[in-house]
Design a protein around this motif. Structure first.
Motif, mmCIF file in Angstrom:
data_model
loop_
_atom_site.group_PDB
_atom_site.id
_atom_site.type_symbol
_atom_site.label_atom_id
_atom_site.label_comp_id
_atom_site.label_asym_id
_atom_site.label_seq_id
_atom_site.Cartn_x
_atom_site.Cartn_y
_atom_site.Cartn_z
ATOM 1 N N PHE A 341 50.030 27.009 40.774
ATOM 2 C CA PHE A 341 48.787 26.650 40.118
ATOM 3 C C PHE A 341 48.820 26.082 38.917
ATOM 4 C CE2 PHE A 341 48.171 30.405 43.087
ATOM 5 C CZ PHE A 341 47.039 29.820 43.735
ATOM 6 N N GLU A 342 50.020 25.473 38.729
ATOM 7 C CA GLU A 342 50.260 24.702 37.441
ATOM 8 C C GLU A 342 49.134 23.893 36.850
ATOM 9 O OE1 GLU A 342 53.828 21.758 35.344
ATOM 10 O OE2 GLU A 342 54.004 22.708 37.520
ATOM 11 N N GLY A 343 48.589 23.138 37.940
ATOM 12 C CA GLY A 343 47.376 22.198 37.509
ATOM 13 C C GLY A 343 46.282 22.851 37.060
ATOM 14 N N THR A 344 45.902 24.225 37.719
ATOM 15 C CA THR A 344 44.710 24.790 37.025
ATOM 16 C C THR A 344 45.161 25.193 35.726
ATOM 17 O OG1 THR A 344 44.311 25.519 39.419
ATOM 18 C CG2 THR A 344 43.319 26.775 37.562
ATOM 19 N N VAL A 349 43.851 26.324 29.348
ATOM 20 C CA VAL A 349 44.876 26.894 28.554
ATOM 21 C C VAL A 349 44.547 28.598 28.658
ATOM 22 C CG1 VAL A 349 46.140 27.383 26.674
ATOM 23 C CG2 VAL A 349 45.144 24.983 27.360
ATOM 24 N N ALA A 350 43.206 28.877 28.508
ATOM 25 C CA ALA A 350 42.943 30.124 28.350
ATOM 26 C C ALA A 350 43.486 31.163 29.523
ATOM 27 C CB ALA A 350 41.462 30.548 28.408
ATOM 28 N N LEU A 351 43.773 30.498 30.918
ATOM 29 C CA LEU A 351 44.261 31.069 31.983
ATOM 30 C C LEU A 351 45.397 31.809 31.663
ATOM 31 C CD1 LEU A 351 43.044 29.037 34.892
ATOM 32 C CD2 LEU A 351 42.321 30.875 33.883
ATOM 33 N N ALA A 352 46.542 31.019 30.942
ATOM 34 C CA ALA A 352 47.768 31.435 30.399
ATOM 35 C C ALA A 352 47.819 32.659 29.458
ATOM 36 C CB ALA A 352 48.319 30.146 29.780
ATOM 37 N N THR A 353 46.804 32.509 28.583
ATOM 38 C CA THR A 353 46.386 33.682 27.739
ATOM 39 C C THR A 353 46.123 34.880 28.611
ATOM 40 O OG1 THR A 353 45.739 32.182 26.146
ATOM 41 C CG2 THR A 353 45.510 34.373 25.660
ATOM 42 N N LEU A 354 45.486 35.013 29.646
ATOM 43 C CA LEU A 354 44.774 36.161 30.153
ATOM 44 C C LEU A 354 45.706 36.701 31.403
ATOM 45 C CD1 LEU A 354 41.226 34.785 30.033
ATOM 46 C CD2 LEU A 354 42.253 36.722 28.585
ATOM 47 N N PHE A 475 44.345 36.080 40.102
ATOM 48 C CA PHE A 475 43.550 35.313 39.129
ATOM 49 C C PHE A 475 43.397 33.840 39.158
ATOM 50 C CE2 PHE A 475 44.061 34.412 34.464
ATOM 51 C CZ PHE A 475 42.439 34.337 34.215
ATOM 52 N N LEU A 476 44.627 33.253 39.339
ATOM 53 C CA LEU A 476 44.768 31.871 39.491
ATOM 54 C C LEU A 476 44.008 31.264 40.706
ATOM 55 C CD1 LEU A 476 48.516 31.339 38.264
ATOM 56 C CD2 LEU A 476 46.230 31.141 36.813
ATOM 57 N N GLY A 477 44.375 32.035 41.748
ATOM 58 C CA GLY A 477 43.327 31.478 42.975
ATOM 59 C C GLY A 477 41.922 31.685 42.873
ATOM 60 N N ALA A 481 39.327 28.641 42.799
ATOM 61 C CA ALA A 481 38.084 28.320 43.766
ATOM 62 C C ALA A 481 36.842 28.314 42.967
ATOM 63 C CB ALA A 481 38.286 29.940 44.367
ATOM 64 N N ALA A 482 36.727 28.985 41.567
ATOM 65 C CA ALA A 482 35.795 28.974 40.928
ATOM 66 C C ALA A 482 35.431 27.733 40.132
ATOM 67 C CB ALA A 482 35.534 30.025 39.846
ATOM 68 N N GLY A 483 36.448 26.887 40.343
ATOM 69 C CA GLY A 483 36.361 25.384 39.663
ATOM 70 C C GLY A 483 36.657 25.350 38.001
ATOM 71 N N LEU A 484 37.179 26.324 37.565
ATOM 72 C CA LEU A 484 37.431 26.511 36.009
ATOM 73 C C LEU A 484 38.376 25.524 35.569
ATOM 74 C CD1 LEU A 484 37.763 30.200 35.589
ATOM 75 C CD2 LEU A 484 35.771 28.886 34.941
ATOM 76 N N THR A 485 37.738 24.371 34.706
ATOM 77 C CA THR A 485 38.731 23.404 34.451
ATOM 78 C C THR A 485 38.601 23.082 32.825
ATOM 79 O OG1 THR A 485 36.771 21.654 34.848
ATOM 80 C CG2 THR A 485 38.346 22.077 36.561
ATOM 81 N N GLY A 486 38.296 24.304 32.183
ATOM 82 C CA GLY A 486 38.011 23.979 30.568
ATOM 83 C C GLY A 486 36.518 23.988 30.223
#
Length: 486
Positions: A341-344, A349-354, A475-477, A481-486
């Protein structure tokens, strides 16, 4: 071994204060108290005083300071002394470091001491102990050294120890004492009392008498209080209790401890494969086993090896590095999932924090469930009849925990990041990971136990792998799927 029939020493006076019984004639309570702190540990200044006396060559002063101590406290003193000074302290104390002190020493410290002694010296010390304590000293020696010590012992003592060493390690046969009191059922109370008083080679420490038939099979037990309070003419068979807990000689010591706990035993007969009485186990031996087994399970869960501060550094390294390398492999599994899920992650960036929050809380939830399950297995609370009921219970607990944590975290993330979708995603991922952690923490130890593997050894690695991997995947999946792109 240790078969003298001397009367036991008198106990402390009734008005003696707790913790102040290690006194010598002419010594006041304040002097005794000055050696120990409120937790009954030797005070640093007292240990320093003994070390200083030895360093100055004043052996008389060192012996004067140490002589009032209980053997267990002398063992503590030796262990608290730096390794390079122990030989000097032991030499200075001389006969104060006797067989009882040797049996109380930490096994690593004791091994170092034994290596410095001649076989005859070890044999003399072992002969003063009960068989189980003597076996504990000899069993870990190198085969050649062990044989040299056995050859130096009296034939009777050597035969008893060799018989014990023939049983598996950590079994009732290694743990039992061979000195016991057994009488036939045809004797009356008076004859038993006379036998106990006249016997020249009877053990001095016992709480009950075993009644045996002609084939030496135990058929009952009789507490000393019953013997002393019954008329002399009553047959011992009418006084004895026929129901008793018999311990097979090859039973694991942990199972023996559980029997003592379950049935509130003070002592129990040990029988061989033919049901003959071959020894007894007393509750004072079990206390050591309970402490040892409990500590062993905790250390196995953490991968800390023996976890002994006296363990050689190289052995500690070997015991722990295997665990860390195993964790490294499981960590690579979680890392691989993150890479997918590197692209997501790059888009938000918030995903890496959480991410660490989801994995970390899930890991803690799995550890809680795993600890409860391993303990229940160790204490025989989980059996085939309630195994999967226990798993379902832990899943229900996980659902409640997951719901609570997921709501709190989801609301907090939505407010902080101003993103309701992100809050919903992390709440759903947290819920999924905590439920998975509950399932893994309960089922993985049970699976290991089902295949006769120790659940305390490897469960933690697999539970950590499952919770980390599931946390990142969920979380990343879901974020993808929810289309979180920032």
């Amino acid at each position: 071994m240790n078969q003298t029939n001397a009367a036991p020493p008198a106990g402390p006076p009734e008005d003696a204060e707790p913790g102040l019984i290690d006194t010598v004639p002419g010594e006041d309570a304040a002097a005794a108290e000055s050696r120990h702190d409120e937790d009954d540990r030797l005070k640093p200044e007292y240990v320093s005083a003994v070390r200083e006396a030895v360093e100055q060559g004043d052996r008389d002063r060192a012996r004067e300071l140490v002589s009032p101590l209980h053997p267990a406290d002398i063992a503590d003193l030796i262990e608290l002394t730096p390794a390079e000074e122990r030989a000097d302290i032991i030499a200075a104390l001389g006969d104060l470091v006797g067989a009882e002190v040797l049996s109380e020493l930490n096994e690593y410290v004791r091994d170092d001491l034994i290596e410095a002694l001649e076989p005859q010296q070890v044999a003399d010390l072992a002969s003063e102990l009960d068989t189980d304590d003597a076996v504990a000293i000899i069993e870990d020696m190198e085969e050649a050294d062990q044989q040299a010590v056995l050859d130096a012992m009296e034939p009777e003592d050597r035969a008893a120890i060799e018989s014990a060493l023939a049983y598996p390690e950590e079994s009732a046969g290694r743990l039992m004492q061979r000195d016991l009191i057994a009488v036939p059922p045809h004797m009356n109370v008076g004859q038993v009392i006379d036998y106990l008083r006249d016997g020249q080679r009877l053990t001095t420490d016992f709480w009950e008498i075993f009644v045996v038939d002609e084939a030496h099979h135990p058929i009952g037990t009789c507490q000393l209080s019953w013997v002393l309070t019954c008329p002399r003419s009553i047959p011992i068979a009418d006084v004895m209790k026929r129901e008793q807990t018999l311990i097979p000689v090859d039973m694991d010591q942990e199972e023996v401890a559980l029997r003592f706990q379950k049935y509130a035993l003070i002592s129990a007969a040990v029988v061989d494969a033919e049901g003959r009485l071959v020894g007894m186990i007393t509750v004072d031996d079990i206390l050591h086993i309970v402490q040892e087994e409990a500590g062993e399970d905790i250390l196995r869960l953490s991968g800390a090896g023996d976890g002994d501060i006296n363990e050689p550094i190289l052995e500690s390294y070997k015991g722990r590095v295997r665990w860390l390398l195993s964790n490294l492999v499981t960590a690579l599994v979680a890392s691989t999932i993150i890479g997918i899920f590197e692209g997501t992650i790059e888009k938000m960036v918030a995903l890496a924090t959480l991410m660490p929050i989801v994995a970390g809380v899930g890991g803690n939830a799995g550890s809680q469930t795993m600890a409860v399950t391993v303990r229940a297995l160790a204490t025989n609370q989980i059996t085939a009849s309630n195994r999967w009921r226990t798993v379902l219970r832990e899943i229900r607990v996980a659902l409640l925990n997951g719901s609570t944590v997921a709501c709190v975290l989801g609301i907090g993330v939505a407010i902080v990041f101003g993103n309701i979708v992100l809050g919903g995603v992390i709440a759903a991922a947290m819920m999924a990971n905590i439920v998975t952690a509950g399932l893994a923490g309960a089922s993985i130890p049970l699976i290991f136990d089902r295949f006769d593997a120790d659940p305390a050894v490897a469960s933690s690695i697999f539970v950590t792998m499952v919770t980390d991997s599931m946390g990142f995947l969920a979380f990343l999946g879901l974020a993808t799927a929810a289309g979180l792109t920032g």
